[in-house]
Design a protein around this motif. Structure first.
Motif, PDB file in Angstrom:
ATOM      1  N   ASP A 151      -8.459-160.418  71.068  1.00  0.00           N
ATOM      2  CA  ASP A 151      -8.797-161.553  70.111  1.00  0.00           C
ATOM      3  C   ASP A 151      -7.738-161.398  68.769  1.00  0.00           C
ATOM      4  N   ALA A 164      -8.687-162.190  64.807  1.00  0.00           N
ATOM      5  CA  ALA A 164      -9.716-163.252  64.171  1.00  0.00           C
ATOM      6  C   ALA A 164      -9.305-162.389  62.364  1.00  0.00           C
ATOM      7  N   TRP A 168      -9.132-166.479  71.177  1.00  0.00           N
ATOM      8  CA  TRP A 168      -8.885-165.537  71.924  1.00  0.00           C
ATOM      9  C   TRP A 168      -8.950-166.242  73.433  1.00  0.00           C
ATOM     10  N   GLY A 206      -8.249-171.365  76.777  1.00  0.00           N
ATOM     11  CA  GLY A 206      -9.011-170.085  76.163  1.00  0.00           C
ATOM     12  C   GLY A 206     -10.097-170.916  74.444  1.00  0.00           C
ATOM     13  N   TYR A 212     -13.651-168.528  67.890  1.00  0.00           N
ATOM     14  CA  TYR A 212     -15.041-168.881  67.248  1.00  0.00           C
ATOM     15  C   TYR A 212     -15.352-168.502  66.511  1.00  0.00           C
TER      16      TYR A 212
END
Length: 314
Positions: free
Chosen positions: A189, A191, A229, A236, A239
């Motif tokens: 992912d 981030a 992700w 996808g 988040y």
């Protein structure tokens, strides 16, 4: 410190690539293992940095890169080039090797990559078993993951480029401790993390094939994290989560309406397709990033006045 920072004069969002997870899942899982191998090579030669920031990969104009890794009195880098579909290994004295990105078992990619590295004189030993996945097949034995769809891999990289661009703009609004926008190969992912400045309770761990002390270091301080992700939605998902999660966080209403709290993961999720299919994807994603951060910061009692950037000229 909210929507008044949005530049109303900017150009409309460029098109966001569309890629259904179901159509490239086999390639995704193979590429995940390949990035773990390259990430572990970087980890073997890079000085340790808090929260494991020294192990991540970074986006480049052609793919994903280790960036320059120190070795003896020079450096090397490794780059997934999703335009040429090759893995390039280069040293600061001008030598290079490459490995084809094509359908092949992880075991073959591992052998070819380590041979190329040895051919450059970069002696390397890694823990050659993947982390944060189940089952964890040793790289040298993995004949299961064999797929590579170059067009899909390139679309995924272009999704990451779009996500990094918007998240990077969001990053500029914070003057407290903050991570880079980087690619964690453990969970595959992209981030980005903000910190309140306070220590956090020890993380309980729980990620598959990942020691609890690894998680404790990653989550040693109170944080609000977000990213993208290739899972959690048809194309996808973006988040956002907080650690420790403050009371009321899961019930907090965030924006846009397509976002929701997922009890299983303990995260707010926003399907990629809700962003890419909107008239202004950049604005939709920025709204999600800001509102989920505000939920963590407000409910967690962060000193927002000290941590957030005020209006800037230029």
């Amino acid at each position: 410190m909210g929507d008044d920072r949005i530049d109303r004069t900017r150009e409309p969002s460029p098109p966001w690539p569309r890629l259904r997870v179901a159509e490239w899942a086999d390639t995704r899982d193979t590429l995940h293992m390949w990035t773990q191998i390259v990430g572990k090579i970087r980890m073997a030669h890079t000085p340790t940095i808090n929260h494991w920031w020294h192990v991540t990969l970074h986006l480049s104009a052609r793919g994903l890169t280790t960036s320059a890794v120190p070795y003896r009195d020079g450096a090397f880098d490794i780059e997934f080039d999703f335009l040429d579909h090759r893995l390039y290994l280069r040293t600061s004295d001008g030598r290079s090797r490459s490995v084809a990105l094509e359908p092949k078992p992880v075991a073959a990619f591992y052998r070819e990559t380590m041979d190329a590295l040895a051919g450059l004189g970069v002696q390397t030993r890694i823990h050659a078993v993947p982390n944060e996945v189940e089952p964890a097949i040793p790289f040298a034995e993995d004949q299961v993951h064999t797929s590579y769809d170059g067009a899909a891999a390139q679309l995924f990289w272009r999704q990451l480029l779009q996500a990094e661009r918007v998240i990077g703009r969001f990053r500029s609004e914070f003057v407290g401790k903050t991570s880079p926008v980087h690619f964690f190969w453990g969970a595959m992912d992209l981030a980005y993390t903000r910190f309140s400045g306070r220590a956090a309770p020890p993380h309980p761990g729980g990620a598959p094939n990942c020691p609890s002390w690894v998680m404790r270091e990653g989550y040693s301080h109170e944080l609000a994290s977000c990213g993208f992700w290739p899972g959690g939605g048809a194309e996808g998902a973006f988040y956002a989560y907080a650690y420790p999660e403050p009371p009321g966080y899961a019930e907090r209403r965030v924006r846009p309406d397509a976002a929701s709290y997922d009890v299983g993961s303990g995260e707010f999720l926003l399907p990629y397709e809700a962003v890419a299919g909107s008239p202004d994807p950049d604005a939709v994603l920025a709204e999600f990033l800001r509102s989920t951060y505000e939920a963590a910061a407000d409910l967690g009692g962060w000193d927002r006045r000290a941590l957030e950037a005020g209006p800037r000229g230029g």
